[in-house]
Design a protein around this motif. Structure first.
Motif, short mmCIF file in Angstrom:
data_model
loop_
_atom_site.label_atom_id
_atom_site.label_comp_id
_atom_site.label_asym_id
_atom_site.label_seq_id
_atom_site.Cartn_x
_atom_site.Cartn_y
_atom_site.Cartn_z
N VAL A 199 1.98 2.02 -0.69
CA VAL A 199 2.89 2.32 -1.80
C VAL A 199 2.87 1.17 -2.81
O VAL A 199 2.83 1.40 -4.03
N HIS A 200 2.90 -0.05 -2.33
CA HIS A 200 2.85 -1.23 -3.21
C HIS A 200 1.56 -1.24 -4.03
O HIS A 200 1.59 -1.49 -5.24
N LEU A 201 0.44 -0.95 -3.39
CA LEU A 201 -0.85 -0.98 -4.08
C LEU A 201 -0.99 0.20 -5.05
O LEU A 201 -1.63 0.07 -6.09
N ASP A 202 -0.42 1.33 -4.69
CA ASP A 202 -0.50 2.51 -5.56
C ASP A 202 0.31 2.35 -6.84
O ASP A 202 -0.09 2.82 -7.91
N ASN A 203 1.44 1.70 -6.73
CA ASN A 203 2.40 1.66 -7.84
C ASN A 203 2.30 0.44 -8.72
O ASN A 203 3.05 0.33 -9.70
N GLY A 204 1.42 -0.47 -8.39
CA GLY A 204 1.31 -1.68 -9.21
C GLY A 204 -0.11 -2.16 -9.29
O GLY A 204 -1.07 -1.41 -9.02
N ASN A 205 -0.24 -3.43 -9.64
CA ASN A 205 -1.58 -4.04 -9.74
C ASN A 205 -1.74 -5.12 -8.69
O ASN A 205 -2.45 -6.10 -8.90
N GLY A 206 -1.03 -4.95 -7.56
CA GLY A 206 -1.12 -5.92 -6.49
C GLY A 206 -2.42 -5.79 -5.71
O GLY A 206 -3.23 -4.88 -5.93
N ARG A 207 -2.63 -6.73 -4.80
CA ARG A 207 -3.83 -6.74 -3.97
C ARG A 207 -3.44 -6.99 -2.51
O ARG A 207 -2.45 -7.66 -2.22
N TYR A 208 -4.26 -6.47 -1.61
CA TYR A 208 -4.12 -6.76 -0.19
C TYR A 208 -5.47 -7.22 0.32
O TYR A 208 -6.46 -6.48 0.24
N VAL A 209 -5.53 -8.44 0.84
CA VAL A 209 -6.78 -9.02 1.34
C VAL A 209 -6.58 -9.36 2.82
O VAL A 209 -5.65 -10.09 3.18
N SER A 210 -7.46 -8.84 3.67
CA SER A 210 -7.30 -9.06 5.11
C SER A 210 -8.65 -9.01 5.80
O SER A 210 -9.60 -8.40 5.30
N ASP A 211 -8.73 -9.65 6.97
CA ASP A 211 -9.95 -9.55 7.77
C ASP A 211 -9.68 -8.79 9.06
O ASP A 211 -10.30 -9.04 10.10
N PHE A 212 -8.75 -7.82 8.97
CA PHE A 212 -8.48 -6.91 10.07
C PHE A 212 -8.65 -5.48 9.60
O PHE A 212 -8.25 -5.14 8.48
N PRO A 213 -9.24 -4.61 10.42
CA PRO A 213 -9.48 -3.23 10.00
C PRO A 213 -8.17 -2.49 9.74
O PRO A 213 -7.15 -2.76 10.39
N ASP A 214 -8.21 -1.58 8.78
CA ASP A 214 -7.03 -0.80 8.45
C ASP A 214 -7.48 0.61 8.09
O ASP A 214 -8.14 0.81 7.07
N ASP A 215 -7.11 1.57 8.91
CA ASP A 215 -7.57 2.95 8.71
C ASP A 215 -7.03 3.58 7.44
O ASP A 215 -7.61 4.52 6.91
N LEU A 216 -5.93 3.06 6.93
CA LEU A 216 -5.32 3.63 5.74
C LEU A 216 -5.78 2.94 4.46
O LEU A 216 -5.94 3.58 3.42
N LEU A 217 -6.00 1.64 4.52
CA LEU A 217 -6.25 0.86 3.30
C LEU A 217 -7.70 0.45 3.09
O LEU A 217 -8.03 -0.16 2.07
N TRP A 218 -8.57 0.79 4.02
CA TRP A 218 -9.93 0.23 3.99
C TRP A 218 -10.68 0.52 2.70
O TRP A 218 -11.50 -0.29 2.25
N ASP A 219 -10.42 1.67 2.05
CA ASP A 219 -11.16 2.00 0.83
C ASP A 219 -10.26 2.04 -0.39
O ASP A 219 -10.64 2.57 -1.44
N HIS A 220 -9.07 1.48 -0.29
CA HIS A 220 -8.18 1.45 -1.45
C HIS A 220 -8.75 0.53 -2.52
O HIS A 220 -9.27 -0.55 -2.20
N LYS A 221 -8.64 0.93 -3.78
CA LYS A 221 -9.25 0.14 -4.86
C LYS A 221 -8.63 -1.24 -4.98
O LYS A 221 -9.26 -2.18 -5.51
N ASN A 222 -7.40 -1.42 -4.51
CA ASN A 222 -6.73 -2.71 -4.61
C ASN A 222 -6.68 -3.47 -3.28
O ASN A 222 -5.90 -4.40 -3.13
#
Length: 469
Positions: free
Chosen positions: A299-322
């Motif tokens: 929701v945070h990434l969809d509604n703004g210009n924030g970023r999420y950077v991680s070195d753990f797999p995420d089934d929901l966020l893996w291909d999100h543009k942000n």
């Protein structure tokens, strides 16, 4: 694991190894029992090396660390080798250790890394086996990746790389390189605010180096240690909650351990926290994927210009543009693997050779001085319940033994006792067989060990009311 062994071979080995084994030195001779039960309980008899500690390794352990184990006193065997067996300690990295892989002979387990989610720690506590980790060994490697993550979250570097590859495949990269750079604008780190959640080895190092880059630092850690506090940069602003720390931050670095269960840290960066973030905040998670609520982060990434950077797999966020999801690279440097393996090896050595406990996740820290000259050191691991210490010292008294010095420490349900005893008798040879059996089979005692003489001997356990030595 074990090959078939002839009965005659077993009898010949037992004749050498079992009752009335003496430890010879310039001190009194000490009688101990060794390997009373069936050999299938312990492992590989054909390749058993009396007089050495056997270290069983899972995963590929850095040779730099394994060199800490001297050839004269240690035998290193990798899991999968035909000759593995009779392990006195286990060394591993990412292998998910199962209880049935832990031999009855194992005294200690060490993970080359900070997390121990792949080790059955609670069960090891019940069995009286200390589990060690290597806090801080990989701190620099992870810290550098966190800093890299801030750059990746600021400048859309990966998007730019992929774009140039696409243009290059079309043969138009040179003519578009200047025109298209506006698509990947970003911001600088200098003057921005970094919130560091968790100020242990990695968090403190991240705060210090980010400050050197000109960032303002806000930190939160309710359990901040003096050691970590001394490593923090001057001018850091310490908050009293996660919400307060992140509310005005441009970047948030998560550096807390993952703890399951009630009052744990699963999903600790949830909707209530994420709703406090700036719309363009960059979240850096190089701790554990389970700490973050992926739905709320989306929701945070969809509604703004924030970023999420991680070195753990995420089934929901893996291909999100942000989102930038990397392989688990945090400690994947040669230097970190060397440091972790060396620290784990040193920890195991201190415990096996001296009884010292340092960096254990389930046993109390126990710093020990050298044994008084001429003394014999014994350790007892027991359930932490009333009356145990008195009963243990009473047993020594009933045996006519004088205790030079004694240390008793406890943590949770486990207590650890170290006793240095005076071996002076009127006769030449000293037998600890009966004493050790009485100690070990006392209700509430899990195991005992004679830290004296020949490596690998003198260990006894009470397993479901049976005496294993």
């Amino acid at each position: 694991m074990l090959g078939r062994i002839s009965a005659s071979h077993i009898r010949s080995q037992r004749a050498v190894l079992r009752n009335n084994i003496r430890v010879f030195s310039n001190k009194p001779d000490v009688e101990l029992e060794n390997y009373r039960s069936e050999w299938k309980t312990y492992g590989d008899i054909k390749n058993y090396t009396p007089g050495k500690f056997t270290i069983q390794t899972f995963n590929k352990i850095s040779p730099f660390g394994l060199k800490r184990f001297e050839d004269e006193a240690y035998d290193i065997r990798a899991t999968g080798d035909e000759n593995v067996g009779n392990a006195h300690a286990v060394l591993l990295r990412s292998h998910k250790l199962q209880e049935d892989e832990i031999m009855h002979t194992v005294r200690a387990i060490a993970r080359c890394g900070a997390g121990t989610n792949n080790v059955p720690v609670a069960r090891c506590s019940e069995l009286g086996i200390p589990v060690f980790n290597t806090p801080g060994a990989n701190a620099n490697a992870v810290k550098e990746l966190v800093i890299a993550g801030m750059f990746l979250g600021s400048r859309r570097v990966i998007d730019g790389i992929n774009h140039m590859k696409d243009l290059g495949s079309q043969g138009i990269a040179k003519e578009r390189v200047e025109k298209d750079k506006a698509m990947f604008g970003g911001q600088e780190l200098k003057g921005k605010t970094l919130a560091v959640i968790g100020l242990g080895h990695i968090g403190a190092a991240t705060a210090r180096d980010a400050s050197a880059l000109g960032m303002d630092i806000v930190g939160y850690d309710p359990g901040l240690s003096i050691t970590s506090a001394l490593k923090l940069p001057n001018g850091i602003d310490l908050s009293d909650s996660i919400s307060a720390a992140v509310s005005n931050a441009d970047y948030i670095s998560i550096n807390i351990p993952y703890v399951k269960g009630e009052n744990g840290t699963h999903g600790i960066i949830g909707k209530d926290i994420i709703e406090q973030l700036k719309s363009d905040a960059v979240i850096l998670n190089f701790a554990r994927g389970e700490l973050v609520d992926s739905e709320a982060m989306k929701v945070h990434l969809d509604n703004g210009n924030g970023r999420y950077v991680s070195d753990f797999p995420d089934d929901l966020l893996w291909d999100h543009k942000n989102a930038v999801i990397l392989p688990h690279l945090g400690a994947s440097t040669e230097e970190a693997e060397d440091a972790a393996a060396a620290m784990a090896a040193d920890t195991i050595k201190c415990y096996l050779e001296n009884g010292t406990i340092k960096n254990s996740v389930n046993f109390p820290a126990t710093a020990l001085s050298d044994r008084p000259e001429g003394s014999i050191r014994m350790t007892v691991i027991n359930k932490n319940q009333p009356g145990m210490l008195a009963r243990i010292t009473e047993i020594f008294g009933e045996s006519g033994l004088n205790i030079f010095q004694q240390v008793n420490q406890s943590r949770g349900d486990v207590a650890y006792n170290v006793l240095d005893i005076d071996p002076t008798w009127d006769h030449e040879n000293i037998s600890l067989k009966d004493l050790q059996k009485t100690l070990t089979m006392t209700d509430g005692v899990l195991s005992s060990r004679v830290v004296y003489g020949t490596p690998g001997k003198g260990y006894a356990r009470n397993i479901d009311g049976q005496y294993w030595v």
